[in-house]
Design a protein around this motif. Sequence first.
Motif, PDB file in Angstrom:
ATOM      1  N   VAL A  57       0.942  -1.319  -0.027  1.00  0.00           N
ATOM      2  CA  VAL A  57       0.179   0.071   0.002  1.00  0.00           C
ATOM      3  C   VAL A  57       0.793   1.157   0.103  1.00  0.00           C
ATOM      4  N   ILE A  58       1.756   1.234   0.692  1.00  0.00           N
ATOM      5  CA  ILE A  58       2.916   2.345   0.638  1.00  0.00           C
ATOM      6  C   ILE A  58       3.477   2.678  -0.429  1.00  0.00           C
ATOM      7  N   ASP A  59       3.915   1.535  -1.226  1.00  0.00           N
ATOM      8  CA  ASP A  59       4.441   1.941  -2.388  1.00  0.00           C
ATOM      9  C   ASP A  59       3.568   2.303  -3.560  1.00  0.00           C
ATOM     10  N   PHE A  60       2.441   1.789  -3.445  1.00  0.00           N
ATOM     11  CA  PHE A  60       1.118   2.257  -4.140  1.00  0.00           C
ATOM     12  C   PHE A  60       1.170   3.572  -4.250  1.00  0.00           C
ATOM     13  N   LEU A  61       0.919   4.140  -2.914  1.00  0.00           N
ATOM     14  CA  LEU A  61       0.767   5.529  -2.688  1.00  0.00           C
ATOM     15  C   LEU A  61       2.049   6.410  -3.237  1.00  0.00           C
ATOM     16  N   ILE A  62       3.389   5.859  -3.124  1.00  0.00           N
ATOM     17  CA  ILE A  62       4.574   6.356  -3.510  1.00  0.00           C
ATOM     18  C   ILE A  62       4.367   6.622  -4.910  1.00  0.00           C
ATOM     19  N   ASP A  63       3.990   5.394  -5.630  1.00  0.00           N
ATOM     20  CA  ASP A  63       4.061   5.599  -7.008  1.00  0.00           C
ATOM     21  C   ASP A  63       3.024   6.586  -7.488  1.00  0.00           C
ATOM     22  N   ARG A  64       1.684   6.714  -6.780  1.00  0.00           N
ATOM     23  CA  ARG A  64       0.870   7.705  -7.142  1.00  0.00           C
ATOM     24  C   ARG A  64       1.387   8.956  -6.801  1.00  0.00           C
ATOM     25  N   VAL A  81       4.485  10.176  -7.276  1.00  0.00           N
ATOM     26  CA  VAL A  81       5.426  10.315  -8.188  1.00  0.00           C
ATOM     27  C   VAL A  81       4.568  10.851  -9.394  1.00  0.00           C
ATOM     28  N   VAL A  82       3.654  10.262  -9.747  1.00  0.00           N
ATOM     29  CA  VAL A  82       2.868  10.466 -10.986  1.00  0.00           C
ATOM     30  C   VAL A  82       2.258  11.960 -10.775  1.00  0.00           C
ATOM     31  N   ASP A  83       1.654  12.314  -9.581  1.00  0.00           N
ATOM     32  CA  ASP A  83       0.938  13.393  -9.355  1.00  0.00           C
ATOM     33  C   ASP A  83       2.112  14.578  -9.272  1.00  0.00           C
ATOM     34  N   VAL A 118       7.478   4.897 -14.768  1.00  0.00           N
ATOM     35  CA  VAL A 118       7.083   5.352 -12.903  1.00  0.00           C
ATOM     36  C   VAL A 118       8.315   4.771 -12.190  1.00  0.00           C
ATOM     37  N   THR A 119       8.760   3.422 -12.687  1.00  0.00           N
ATOM     38  CA  THR A 119       9.949   2.930 -11.837  1.00  0.00           C
ATOM     39  C   THR A 119      11.130   3.650 -12.235  1.00  0.00           C
ATOM     40  N   ASN A 120      11.460   4.404 -13.338  1.00  0.00           N
ATOM     41  CA  ASN A 120      12.516   5.169 -13.699  1.00  0.00           C
ATOM     42  C   ASN A 120      12.501   6.346 -12.876  1.00  0.00           C
ATOM     43  N   THR A 121      11.189   7.037 -13.107  1.00  0.00           N
ATOM     44  CA  THR A 121      11.214   8.412 -12.568  1.00  0.00           C
ATOM     45  C   THR A 121      10.830   8.201 -10.890  1.00  0.00           C
ATOM     46  N   ARG A 122      10.569   7.410 -10.333  1.00  0.00           N
ATOM     47  CA  ARG A 122      10.896   7.003  -8.621  1.00  0.00           C
ATOM     48  C   ARG A 122      12.211   6.937  -8.405  1.00  0.00           C
ATOM     49  N   LYS A 123      13.187   6.222  -9.258  1.00  0.00           N
ATOM     50  CA  LYS A 123      14.549   6.118  -8.969  1.00  0.00           C
ATOM     51  C   LYS A 123      15.173   7.429  -9.000  1.00  0.00           C
ATOM     52  N   ASN A 124      14.726   8.533  -9.715  1.00  0.00           N
ATOM     53  CA  ASN A 124      15.206   9.898  -9.688  1.00  0.00           C
ATOM     54  C   ASN A 124      14.716  10.835  -8.798  1.00  0.00           C
ATOM     55  N   THR A 125      13.546  10.480  -8.117  1.00  0.00           N
ATOM     56  CA  THR A 125      12.791  11.220  -7.112  1.00  0.00           C
ATOM     57  C   THR A 125      13.303  11.056  -5.759  1.00  0.00           C
ATOM     58  N   SER A 126      13.347  12.320  -4.810  1.00  0.00           N
ATOM     59  CA  SER A 126      13.916  12.189  -3.516  1.00  0.00           C
ATOM     60  C   SER A 126      12.814  11.439  -2.712  1.00  0.00           C
TER      61      SER A 126
END
Length: 350
Positions: free
Chosen positions: A81-88, A90-92, A318-326
Amino acid sequence: MQKGSRLSQIFVLFFAPVIVFSLLFAPLISLSSYESLNAVMAIVGPKSISSLDYEEGIERYKNLSRFFPNYRKKGSLHAQVIDFLIDRAVVDNVADEESIQVNEKRIEAEIQKRMEAQGISDLEQFKKAVQTQFNLPYDVWLEDLPYQIKKGQLLQIKVSPPLPSEQEVLAWYNKNKSKVGSEFKFREIVFSPSNASIDEESRVFNELTEIRNKSLKDPSFFKLVASGPRNESRYRLNGGLVNWVPTFELFKTHPTTASVLSQVGGPGKISEVFRDDRKRYCLVYIEGMRPTPLDAVRKGIQGFLFREKEQTSFEEWVTNTRKNTSISIFDPIYIKEHNISNPEEKYNID
């Protein structure tokens, strides 16, 4: 007077600390509960994820997780659930950077566009169609719609899914011939009752049953009747012959006939008497059956494969963008499960 004064002093001395304690600490208990609900579990770029976000996200995740790839379902439900919220988040964040705004009017416009695409004018009918198509309560689908709108916009400006190649289309077709169905060459006989009485209905049914029985002994008899003036088929002048039509195409206009053909079997088979979608009594005689040719389903396969590529490409983005997000994680369960040594360090799931 002295006695009353003394009682007043005792009251003040005994109850004043209780009142002071209540005034000082009762708000703290309430505040502690409030802070618990709003405790920060993670920070993703400029956005924070609170315990309240997590509580609301549990049910959303349970409803939507069946649409996610398996590699995004690692670990405990809590961590998922936390990963789900993190991915969302990132998109937001990227949507905000690209000035993609999804307000109430934008949502209403999207619903209207989808209704028009499906030829639906009634909102209640559209709600039922959504529930059938996605197997989701309409409220859950509607809550997720802003994300889907953002996803669609980002696919256009940030992600470039490759078009499926001819080799991919051919490979999918060869592997899934049973899914694309068959196409049929068949003759049909169609009779309509002259009125709605039971006697008339029975008369027509019995007449077609007799034609079927004779045709089983002499197939040429079927063609003879199909060419006659009693046949109401639009193909009567051609002996009732419908020349090679895929079942998925026939299903768009004559779903009952398409279903019957799929059940009857191969060439030389005659259906039982059935009523079509216009309440007419019918018989079909199959002259030919074969897998639907690639050319008839090429566009459909290309569209299906492209949607798959869109989904895969977006997940990778999303995975790649997440890797480059603080990203900072503060949830103790998540920290322990992923062996994060420094809760405030940048963290990205592998």
